[in-house]
Scaffold this motif. Structure first.
Motif, PDB file in Angstrom:
ATOM      1  N   TYR A 196       0.841  -1.200   0.000  1.00 26.33           N
ATOM      2  CA  TYR A 196       0.000   0.000   0.000  1.00 26.33           C
ATOM      3  C   TYR A 196       0.874   1.246   0.000  1.00 26.33           C
ATOM      4  O   TYR A 196       2.030   1.226   0.413  1.00 26.33           O
ATOM      5  CB  TYR A 196      -0.934   0.015   1.223  1.00 26.33           C
ATOM      6  N   TRP A 197       0.253   2.352  -0.457  1.00 27.09           N
ATOM      7  CA  TRP A 197       0.973   3.629  -0.533  1.00 27.09           C
ATOM      8  C   TRP A 197       1.514   4.066   0.828  1.00 27.09           C
ATOM      9  O   TRP A 197       0.807   3.972   1.828  1.00 27.09           O
ATOM     10  CB  TRP A 197       0.037   4.744  -1.016  1.00 27.09           C
ATOM     11  N   GLU A 219      12.222   0.367   2.222  1.00 24.33           N
ATOM     12  CA  GLU A 219      12.917   1.085   1.159  1.00 24.33           C
ATOM     13  C   GLU A 219      12.350   0.663  -0.197  1.00 24.33           C
ATOM     14  O   GLU A 219      12.110  -0.521  -0.443  1.00 24.33           O
ATOM     15  CB  GLU A 219      14.414   0.780   1.221  1.00 24.33           C
ATOM     16  N   ASN A 220      12.118   1.619  -1.046  1.00 18.13           N
ATOM     17  CA  ASN A 220      11.551   1.384  -2.383  1.00 18.13           C
ATOM     18  C   ASN A 220      10.137   0.804  -2.333  1.00 18.13           C
ATOM     19  O   ASN A 220       9.692   0.122  -3.256  1.00 18.13           O
ATOM     20  CB  ASN A 220      12.453   0.446  -3.209  1.00 18.13           C
ATOM     21  N   GLY A 221       9.430   1.099  -1.226  1.00 17.74           N
ATOM     22  CA  GLY A 221       8.061   0.611  -1.094  1.00 17.74           C
ATOM     23  C   GLY A 221       7.141   1.131  -2.181  1.00 17.74           C
ATOM     24  O   GLY A 221       6.327   0.381  -2.737  1.00 17.74           O
ATOM     25  N   MET A 222       7.284   2.402  -2.507  1.00 11.71           N
ATOM     26  CA  MET A 222       6.447   2.994  -3.565  1.00 11.71           C
ATOM     27  C   MET A 222       6.694   2.295  -4.897  1.00 11.71           C
ATOM     28  O   MET A 222       5.761   2.029  -5.666  1.00 11.71           O
ATOM     29  CB  MET A 222       6.740   4.482  -3.685  1.00 11.71           C
ATOM     30  N   LYS A 223       7.950   1.985  -5.165  1.00  6.55           N
ATOM     31  CA  LYS A 223       8.307   1.318  -6.411  1.00  6.55           C
ATOM     32  C   LYS A 223       7.635  -0.055  -6.495  1.00  6.55           C
ATOM     33  O   LYS A 223       7.146  -0.457  -7.564  1.00  6.55           O
ATOM     34  CB  LYS A 223       9.822   1.162  -6.498  1.00  6.55           C
ATOM     35  N   TYR A 253       3.884  -9.146   9.800  1.00  2.00           N
ATOM     36  CA  TYR A 253       3.656  -8.731   8.417  1.00  2.00           C
ATOM     37  C   TYR A 253       4.660  -7.674   8.006  1.00  2.00           C
ATOM     38  O   TYR A 253       5.263  -7.003   8.839  1.00  2.00           O
ATOM     39  CB  TYR A 253       2.233  -8.210   8.238  1.00  2.00           C
ATOM     40  N   THR A 254       4.834  -7.546   6.699  1.00  2.08           N
ATOM     41  CA  THR A 254       5.632  -6.451   6.156  1.00  2.08           C
ATOM     42  C   THR A 254       4.688  -5.453   5.509  1.00  2.08           C
ATOM     43  O   THR A 254       3.557  -5.790   5.135  1.00  2.08           O
ATOM     44  CB  THR A 254       6.650  -6.957   5.120  1.00  2.08           C
ATOM     45  N   ASP A 255       5.151  -4.222   5.377  1.00  2.00           N
ATOM     46  CA  ASP A 255       4.296  -3.139   4.899  1.00  2.00           C
ATOM     47  C   ASP A 255       5.136  -2.228   4.004  1.00  2.00           C
ATOM     48  O   ASP A 255       6.145  -1.674   4.450  1.00  2.00           O
ATOM     49  CB  ASP A 255       3.771  -2.373   6.112  1.00  2.00           C
ATOM     50  N   THR A 256       4.736  -2.082   2.756  1.00  2.00           N
ATOM     51  CA  THR A 256       5.513  -1.259   1.830  1.00  2.00           C
ATOM     52  C   THR A 256       5.568   0.215   2.243  1.00  2.00           C
ATOM     53  O   THR A 256       6.399   0.960   1.745  1.00  2.00           O
ATOM     54  CB  THR A 256       4.949  -1.341   0.397  1.00  2.00           C
TER      55      THR A 256
END
Length: 259
Positions: free
Chosen positions: A19-20, A48-52, A41-44
């Protein structure tokens, strides 16, 4: 007649929320479910580079794979080889896996989903439309007169309608006690309602304060405080993982709130 079996996924497979970053948004409902269950859990939003990574999943060139059709928009949940989107769909999947639906009620999950969808309709989607009543592609500043009219109607008509509905749910026999929406225990529907109420409180603080003081919706506001006070949710809300509201679904424009 043969029946298809659901794919087996290792219990150790991590949940991955895609998610954004920058605002709670629709992904927050998924976060609250994961946090309430104490799931790993992991969360974008925080990598790093979550948006990508978010953009790669919704890129027009991404056609999915043999098991997963392409996705339109986040929130997205990845669990093993599974990729699904849509907030209510993700919660429908997570509910039984996180213990957020009744265990001995075969049809209960559909009642929970019904309640969650209703909250998202009236207290999330409609709340968003108050500041973007004409078109999502237009800036708020391009539709301010229409937003004012929409907000006035929302505060006067729609908000009491949905608060009144959930008040009625809490008074109903299926609530089993009036503390939670269904079955006498906290489910993901309660978490969805909490987040929706929290967002509307941010967007329309004066209107919500008045409605709370009127005393017609004591059950609903009581549920809000009850969820907020549970140990895991309280810890989450006080952590840096809880993002602040900004220019997302819920926006506070003082001119749209009550005078």
């Amino acid at each position: 007649m043969a029946t298809s079996q659901p794919p087996k996924r290792q219990k150790t497979s991590p949940f991955e929320l895609i998610y954004w970053p920058g605002a709670p948004g629709r992904g927050e409902h998924v976060r609250l479910a994961l946090e309430a269950a104490g799931a790993s859990y992991t969360d974008t939003a925080f990598i790093e580079n979550g948006m990508k990574l978010v953009l790669s999943h919704i890129d027009a060139k991404n056609l999915g794979d043999a098991s997963n059709p392409p996705l339109l928009a986040p929130p997205i949940l990845k669990h093993g080889d599974l990729l699904i989107s849509q907030t209510s769909n993700i919660l429908l999947y997570l509910g039984p896996r996180l213990g957020l639906v009744p265990k001995d009620d075969e049809d209960g999950i559909y009642k929970i989903n019904e309640l969650a969808l209703t909250a998202l309709d009236g207290l999330s989607n409609e709340a968003h439309d108050t500041h973007h009543p004409i078109a999502n592609a237009l800036y708020y500043e391009d539709q301010k007169p229409e937003a004012k009219k929409k907000s006035e109607d929302y505060i006067k008509m729609r908000l009491p309608k949905f608060l009144g509905y959930f008040e009625r749910v809490l008074k109903g026999e299926a609530s089993k006690g009036g503390e939670w929406l269904y079955g006498g225990e906290m489910t993901y529907a309660d978490l969805v309602l909490f987040q929706c109420l929290d967002g509307v409180k941010f967007a329309f603080p004066k209107a919500m304060e008045r409605l709370e003081k009127e005393g017609k919706f004591k059950g609903v506001f009581g549920l809000y405080e009850r969820v907020k006070g549970t140990t895991k949710i309280k810890t989450y809300l006080e952590s840096e993982r809880r993002q602040t509201y900004s220019l997302g679904i819920y926006r506070h424009y003082p001119e749209l709130d009550e005078d």
